[in-house]
Write a protein that holds these residues in place. Structure first.
Motif, mmCIF file in Angstrom:
data_model
loop_
_atom_site.group_PDB
_atom_site.id
_atom_site.type_symbol
_atom_site.label_atom_id
_atom_site.label_comp_id
_atom_site.label_asym_id
_atom_site.label_seq_id
_atom_site.Cartn_x
_atom_site.Cartn_y
_atom_site.Cartn_z
ATOM 1 N N LYS A 54 24.646 -15.173 -6.233
ATOM 2 C CA LYS A 54 24.517 -14.248 -7.369
ATOM 3 C C LYS A 54 23.518 -13.138 -7.070
ATOM 4 O O LYS A 54 23.809 -11.955 -7.223
ATOM 5 N N LEU A 56 27.975 -16.861 -13.420
ATOM 6 C CA LEU A 56 27.493 -18.238 -13.451
ATOM 7 C C LEU A 56 27.570 -18.829 -12.056
ATOM 8 O O LEU A 56 28.506 -18.543 -11.321
ATOM 9 N N GLY A 57 26.624 -19.647 -11.741
ATOM 10 C CA GLY A 57 26.711 -20.310 -10.449
ATOM 11 C C GLY A 57 25.455 -21.105 -10.194
ATOM 12 O O GLY A 57 24.395 -20.764 -10.712
ATOM 13 N N PRO A 58 25.558 -22.158 -9.396
ATOM 14 C CA PRO A 58 24.365 -22.943 -9.089
ATOM 15 C C PRO A 58 23.402 -22.142 -8.215
ATOM 16 O O PRO A 58 23.749 -21.059 -7.752
ATOM 17 N N ASN A 59 22.228 -22.662 -7.972
ATOM 18 C CA ASN A 59 21.260 -21.984 -7.108
ATOM 19 C C ASN A 59 21.868 -21.786 -5.723
ATOM 20 O O ASN A 59 22.526 -22.682 -5.205
ATOM 21 N N ASN A 98 30.375 -19.545 -6.480
ATOM 22 C CA ASN A 98 29.806 -20.702 -5.785
ATOM 23 C C ASN A 98 30.067 -20.569 -4.289
ATOM 24 O O ASN A 98 31.124 -20.114 -3.879
ATOM 25 N N THR A 140 22.880 -12.832 -14.489
ATOM 26 C CA THR A 140 23.171 -14.074 -13.786
ATOM 27 C C THR A 140 22.407 -15.173 -14.491
ATOM 28 O O THR A 140 21.351 -14.937 -15.064
ATOM 29 N N THR A 141 22.988 -16.324 -14.474
ATOM 30 C CA THR A 141 22.314 -17.425 -15.149
ATOM 31 C C THR A 141 22.893 -18.734 -14.642
ATOM 32 O O THR A 141 23.986 -18.767 -14.101
ATOM 33 N N HIS A 142 22.128 -19.791 -14.760
ATOM 34 C CA HIS A 142 22.790 -21.076 -14.624
ATOM 35 C C HIS A 142 22.711 -21.871 -15.919
ATOM 36 O O HIS A 142 23.036 -23.030 -15.961
ATOM 37 N N GLU A 197 18.681 -13.857 -13.732
ATOM 38 C CA GLU A 197 18.068 -15.039 -14.340
ATOM 39 C C GLU A 197 17.010 -14.638 -15.370
ATOM 40 O O GLU A 197 15.843 -14.997 -15.222
#
Lengths: 308, 253
Positions: free
Chosen positions: A44, A37-40, A208, A190-192, A160
């Motif tokens: 990742k 998990l992680g923001p753009n 992050n 990977t995903t947000h 994603e």
């Protein structure tokens, strides 16, 4: 469980000076589903790209099935299937041809029966003679998955996988992922979208600014980091919280009908007993009790914000 | 060795030729036929023989070289540029395949195409002039070496180019002038002395000259030197490709 991918002190600094990965250490177990998990821009995709051989690491080592990804790249890469984030497909190729191409690239002899079954599993069999440019976005995503699975990999990376995908396909995708896991394939996605990780993963890693903030069993993670809330429904509404109860982390709902108490499940004393006694002493009577647990979403947001 | 991978890349690239059959094969044939009509028949009929060979026959090796050089460069450069441009190259880069195998697939296919085109032009030429090949083995060797080395050059250009303009610039502004000024349509001895010296710095001259020697034993420079120059060129291109792969140039970050 045995470790299938081992990442040690992995760093990546791009030519422009952007440090995409900072000392990442991670062991991935055979047969598990790990969600990153992680923001753009968290790192990742860079991490996946290093493991797959698309990006050279600046320092650190990665082994896949005990083999080094640089020295023994043939052994490591042949075990991996990659579904990239972008819908990168050659527009004029046909579905069947592109699958045969992928399989061959990974050194496998043609196996029409396997590819036929694969296409059927992904509801692509009817489209096998279609040119890729004629397919919808969702269908193309399926083709990318089929390509990644065409050489029967032991490890599947899904970068994603559900970005821009409709609900139907998303459900289908999770069915496929579950089936793959049952057949022993290790899956790293990977995903947000937090719900996705929550629903499907065995373990969750939060990344992050190029740092792996934590990796833990999903259930543990939610138990250990999870804050709980006790919602106390009152018989009679109150205007404000009595002074005798000011020391508790309490909130009063706008209509005065609910008291919301936030507590830490990890703490020695949750403070619930004392709170209830104080309420009794203050003469507030309860109608109902309810607890809610924070979701991965909350955990994630808290972690990322704490890092800022 | 990942033979399957080499096979699929080679097959994929060859299949691209069939999908664009007209562009890939018909157009060089058509342009060659036009050259023969204009230079061979119309103008050539007014030119006396060059070094004892009729003008129509004299230009056959040069015409073949003209097409082979431009086709090798454009086919090979497009073959690797396009997947890089669309992003599909990720698959090749993440496959258990060595750089040599990638090269074998892409350059092998581009060279094969050029070889086919060269052969087709030779056949086309036979309809216009009575062909004569004194040293067929040397001819085949020159042909293959040229196809391979210029496909390598094309591959380098395809890797280097990061937009369509760059992809077009080298063939258009460098290869074509070099070929035209390399004695494709004339013998260097027909030029004024100063230009003869200048032409000696044009590598294509050595290719055309050596190739022409294998047809009629007529050459501007010694055939041994021609062979040396093309081997040197092959060596340089291989060196550049090796360096590009080693450093992951424009392929890996």
């Amino acid at each position: 469980m045995t470790t299938i991918i081992s990442i040690a002190n992995l760093c990546k600094t791009y030519e422009g000076g952007h440090q995409a990965l900072k000392q990442v250490n991670l062991d991935i177990q055979e047969g598990e589903i790990l969600a990153l998990l992680g923001p753009n821009g968290a790192g990742k995709t860079t991490m996946i790209s290093v493991i797959c051989g698309l990006v050279s690491p600046t320092s650190g080592t990665v082994t896949v099935g005990g083999f080094d990804i640089i020295e023994n790249y043939r052994q490591t890469r042949s075990q991996i299937g990659l579904v990239p984030q972008e819908l990168t497909l050659a527009a004029f190729d046909r579905v069947w041809d592109t699958l045969c191409f992928s399989r061959g690239l990974f050194g496998k002899r043609p196996d029409n029966a396997y590819l036929e079954q694969l296409l059927k599993d992904l509801s692509l069999w009817d489209k096998r003679n279609n040119e890729l440019r004629t397919l919808s976005g969702g269908m193309r995503r399926r083709v990318l998955i089929a390509k990644a699975l065409s050489h029967q990999p032991k490890i599947l990376f899904l970068d994603e996988p559900t970005a821009g995908v409709d609900v139907e396909l998303r459900k289908d995708m999770w069915r496929i992922v579950n089936r793959l896991r049952d057949s022993g394939v290790t899956i790293i996605l990977t995903t947000h979208y937090i719900e996705e990780a929550e629903q499907i993963a065995d373990r969750v890693g939060v990344i992050n600014h190029g740092e792996l903030l934590l990796v833990d069993d999903k259930v543990n993670l939610m138990q250990e980091l999870g804050r709980k809330q006790l919602i106390i429904e009152l018989k009679e509404p109150i205007n404000n919280i009595p002074e005798s109860m000011a020391s508790y982390a309490l909130e009063l709902s706008d209509d005065g009908h609910e008291l919301i108490f936030t507590y830490d499940t990890q703490g020695k004393n949750t403070g619930i007993t004392a709170l209830l006694q104080s309420m009794h002493a203050a003469g507030i009577s309860m109608k109902d009790l309810n607890t809610t647990q924070s979701s991965l979403q909350d955990i994630f947001v808290n972690l990322v914000q704490a890092q800022r | 060795m990942n033979i399957q991978a080499v096979k699929v890349i080679y097959k994929y690239e060859m299949l691209r030729t069939w999908h664009t059959l007209f562009q890939s094969i018909a157009s060089p044939v058509l342009s060659t036929a036009l050259y023969f009509i204009v230079f061979g028949s119309a103008i050539g009929s007014r030119i006396q023989s060059v070094d004892g060979v009729t003008y129509g026959l004299f230009i056959v090796p040069g015409l073949m070289m003209l097409s082979i050089l431009t086709q090798s460069v454009s086919n090979a450069s497009f073959g690797i540029f396009f997947p890089k441009f669309t992003g599909t190259v990720y698959e090749v880069m993440s496959a258990p395949i060595s750089f040599f195998e990638i090269l074998l697939g892409y350059v092998g296919a581009a060279a094969t195409k050029s070889l086919i085109i060269g052969t087709i032009i030779l056949i086309t030429a036979s309809f216009f002039v009575e062909l004569r090949i004194d040293h067929p083995i040397w001819m085949a060797m020159f042909l293959i070496l040229t196809c391979v080395s210029f496909s390598l050059l094309g591959f380098i250009i395809g890797l280097w180019a990061n937009n369509f303009e760059k992809l077009q610039v080298v063939p258009l502004l460098i290869i074509t002038p070099l070929v035209f000024l390399g004695g494709t349509f004339y013998s260097v001895s027909m030029l004024p002395p100063v230009w003869q010296t200048v032409t000696l710095f044009n590598p294509v001259l050595y290719l055309v000259s050596g190739f022409r020697w294998s047809f009629f034993e007529v050459s501007d420079v010694n055939v041994g030197i021609s062979l040396g120059v093309i081997l040197l060129f092959l060596g340089i291109c291989s060196g550049i490709v090796w360096w590009m792969f080693k450093t992951g140039y424009r392929l890996k970050q």
